[in-house]
Design an enzyme around this catalytic site. Structure first.
Site, mmCIF file in Angstrom:
data_model
loop_
_atom_site.group_PDB
_atom_site.id
_atom_site.type_symbol
_atom_site.label_atom_id
_atom_site.label_comp_id
_atom_site.label_asym_id
_atom_site.label_seq_id
_atom_site.Cartn_x
_atom_site.Cartn_y
_atom_site.Cartn_z
ATOM 1 N N GLU A 13 0.795 -1.383 0.103
ATOM 2 C CA GLU A 13 -0.072 0.194 0.013
ATOM 3 C C GLU A 13 0.894 1.229 -0.023
ATOM 4 O OE1 GLU A 13 -3.370 0.214 2.500
ATOM 5 O OE2 GLU A 13 -3.439 -2.086 2.735
ATOM 6 N N ASP B 93 -2.257 -4.576 3.576
ATOM 7 C CA ASP B 93 -2.472 -4.598 5.123
ATOM 8 C C ASP B 93 -3.205 -5.841 5.407
ATOM 9 O OD1 ASP B 93 -0.852 -2.478 5.647
ATOM 10 O OD2 ASP B 93 -2.350 -1.183 6.098
ATOM 11 N N ASP C 31 -5.724 -6.848 7.193
ATOM 12 C CA ASP C 31 -7.184 -6.438 7.694
ATOM 13 C C ASP C 31 -8.192 -6.587 6.597
ATOM 14 O OD1 ASP C 31 -6.740 -4.107 6.473
ATOM 15 O OD2 ASP C 31 -6.661 -2.763 8.287
ATOM 16 N N GLU D 148 -9.741 -4.078 5.250
ATOM 17 C CA GLU D 148 -9.632 -3.178 4.450
ATOM 18 C C GLU D 148 -8.261 -3.643 3.171
ATOM 19 O OE1 GLU D 148 -11.320 0.301 2.996
ATOM 20 O OE2 GLU D 148 -11.572 -0.440 5.147
ATOM 21 N N TYR E 299 1.495 -5.363 13.628
ATOM 22 C CA TYR E 299 0.594 -4.770 13.038
ATOM 23 C C TYR E 299 -0.148 -4.232 14.109
ATOM 24 C CZ TYR E 299 -3.122 -3.580 9.440
ATOM 25 O OH TYR E 299 -3.969 -2.940 8.875
ATOM 26 N N ARG F 198 -3.309 -2.792 14.119
ATOM 27 C CA ARG F 198 -4.845 -2.922 13.972
ATOM 28 C C ARG F 198 -5.545 -4.094 14.622
ATOM 29 N NH1 ARG F 198 -4.007 0.626 9.503
ATOM 30 N NH2 ARG F 198 -4.699 2.530 9.734
ATOM 31 N N HIS G 137 -4.992 -11.119 14.610
ATOM 32 C CA HIS G 137 -3.592 -10.791 14.677
ATOM 33 C C HIS G 137 -3.218 -10.829 16.121
ATOM 34 C CE1 HIS G 137 -4.349 -9.247 10.605
ATOM 35 N NE2 HIS G 137 -5.383 -8.458 11.048
#
Length: 449
Positions: free
Chosen positions: A10, A83, A85, A87, A299, A301, A343
């Site tokens: 990203e 990433d 997640d 998203e 990570y 989040r 995670h």
């Protein structure tokens, strides 16, 4: 001729870090987030056709799309490494469609931490795009659009143009309104405390009113306070009992996203947005002298408290080496019932990189946040702190007063970290003199509040 691989991430910072860990046959490029989305000018969702979304490329991203298409065409395999997640999963799914990638050429990889070992292992064990995660993101995005585009025009008409409504703002507004109604309906009740200042062995200390005849009582008016003062001001104060116990305090669990934001707000005065921006930098990679670009934390989040067995073993080895046997204690934390546990908790990717070792290579904000994350992780794998607690019960004319104090006996995890509080403790415990059961005490004065 050797095979050529394209890895799409990203951000440029992440691309730079990962590029150093992979061989020359790997090209790493950044897509700069989402490349296609619902159109801005219209709803973009068809409620009549099972809420089918209509996606289109985002304006201004044409050059990035063109460059990625060219690179993807030349590559034998494309690794979508956005990433880890929902998203990130959706961005990978959009990339696959936007770049016309066939299934046999597409691989999905995720990095819980951006270190050489994890990046190389992840590339060797790719998976398919998780459609459930993609659908979860799409459901949120479509709900945003349906609520926002239906409610926002109402706000413009009734409140002010330019305001937006969405699935989060709408619920938050309702919660604020409900709370405001509770506050308006609240009926205040008078509440008194009565402290007494005493001398024991010529040393001053304070005790708080507890009750009468062994039963707890609350003072709800000045008249009640005056009655207690009247009954005890000429009475003999004496020590009824002294209890000594060892109290243990456990360390806080490692950080999740929300607890990291709260603690950074308390201790570092950072806004949640700033905290996440700095955490993203620490995750994606920082240039460290002698090491190159490395990701310093896992990570950021996550709502899980889980820690890998490898991380637990490394923490134990580090604590044994720096603090000794008495301080090391392996603590495993269970995820909350509604946590998704995708995670690990937020932790340093290498516990041996202490904040002091890295200080010269980090910005002020990066150093402060990394120190917070590192300290919390190390502390959660340490022994309980032990306090010597003393509780004294005092009587005067059938009325009871109580005083307590505690002193640190064994530091345990507090040698590294103590959790911040939103409000400082109002009643500071004053140290107590050496008291024995039956000791007579001298009254100095009363302090009602």
């Amino acid at each position: 001729m050797s095979k050529q691989y394209l890895v799409i991430v990203e951000s440029p910072a992440k691309a730079k870090t990962i590029g150093k860990y992979l061989g020359k046959e790997y090209t790493v490029k950044a897509c700069m987030g989402h490349l296609r989305d619902l159109p801005k000018s219209k709803l973009g969702v068809d409620p009549e056709q099972d809420f089918e979304p209509v996606y289109q490329p985002i304006k201004g991203k044409e050059d990035i799309i063109k460059d990625l298409k060219k690179s993807a065409k030349a590559a034998d395999t494309v690794f979508l490494a956005t990433d880890p997640d929902r998203e990130g999963e959706a961005i990978s799914w959009h990339l696959k469609h936007l770049l016309d990638l066939p299934d046999e050429k597409t691989r999905r990889v995720t990095f819980n931490e951006i270190t050489k070992k994890v990046v190389q292992e992840s590339i060797q064990s790719p998976r398919a795009i998780d459609q459930n995660l993609v659908d979860a993101q799409q459901a949120r995005r479509i709900l945003d659009r349906l609520v926002g585009y239906e409610l926002s025009p109402l706000l413009w008409k009734k409140v002010r143009r330019g305001l937006s409504a969405g699935r989060v703002q709408s619920v938050a507004t309702r919660m604020v309104d409900d709370r405001e109604r509770e506050i308006e309906a609240f009926e205040p009740e008078e509440y008194w405390t009565l402290d007494v200042n005493l001398l024991g062995g010529h040393k001053p200390f304070a005790a708080r009113y507890h009750g009468k005849d062994g039963k707890k009582a609350e003072l709800k008016s000045q008249a009640e306070v005056d009655a207690v003062v009247h009954e005890t001001e000429n009475a003999a104060f004496s020590v009824k009992s002294v209890k000594r116990t060892d109290k243990q305090r456990s360390p806080s669990p490692p950080f999740t996203t929300s607890t990291m934001q709260q603690e950074a707000s308390r201790k570092l005065s950072m806004t949640p947005r700033r905290t996440m921006a700095i955490a993203q930098q620490l995750y994606e990679g920082v240039d460290i002298a002698g090491e190159g670009t490395v990701g310093l934390i896992t990570y950021m989040r996550t709502d899980s408290l889980r820690l890998s067995e490898e991380a637990l073993a490394e923490a134990k080895s580090f604590i044994l080496g720096r603090y000794g046997d008495a301080y090391a204690k392996t603590n495993r934390y269970k995820a909350k019932a509604n946590a998704q546990d995708a995670h690990e908790a937020i932790r340093p990717s290498n516990v041996r990189w202490t904040p002091e070792d890295l200080k010269a290579d980090l910005t002020g904000e990066q150093y402060r946040l990394y120190r917070l994350i590192w300290s919390r992780f190390v502390a959660c794998q340490m022994s309980n702190a032990v306090y010597d607690s003393v509780s004294v019960e005092i009587e005067a004319s059938r009325h009871d007063f109580r005083a307590s104090s505690s002193s640190l006996k064994f530091a345990g995890y507090t040698a590294v970290y103590e959790e911040g509080k939103d409000e400082e403790k109002e009643e500071k415990e004053s140290p107590l003199p050496e008291l024995q059961e039956g000791d007579a005490l001298e009254l100095k004065d009363f302090a009602p509040s």
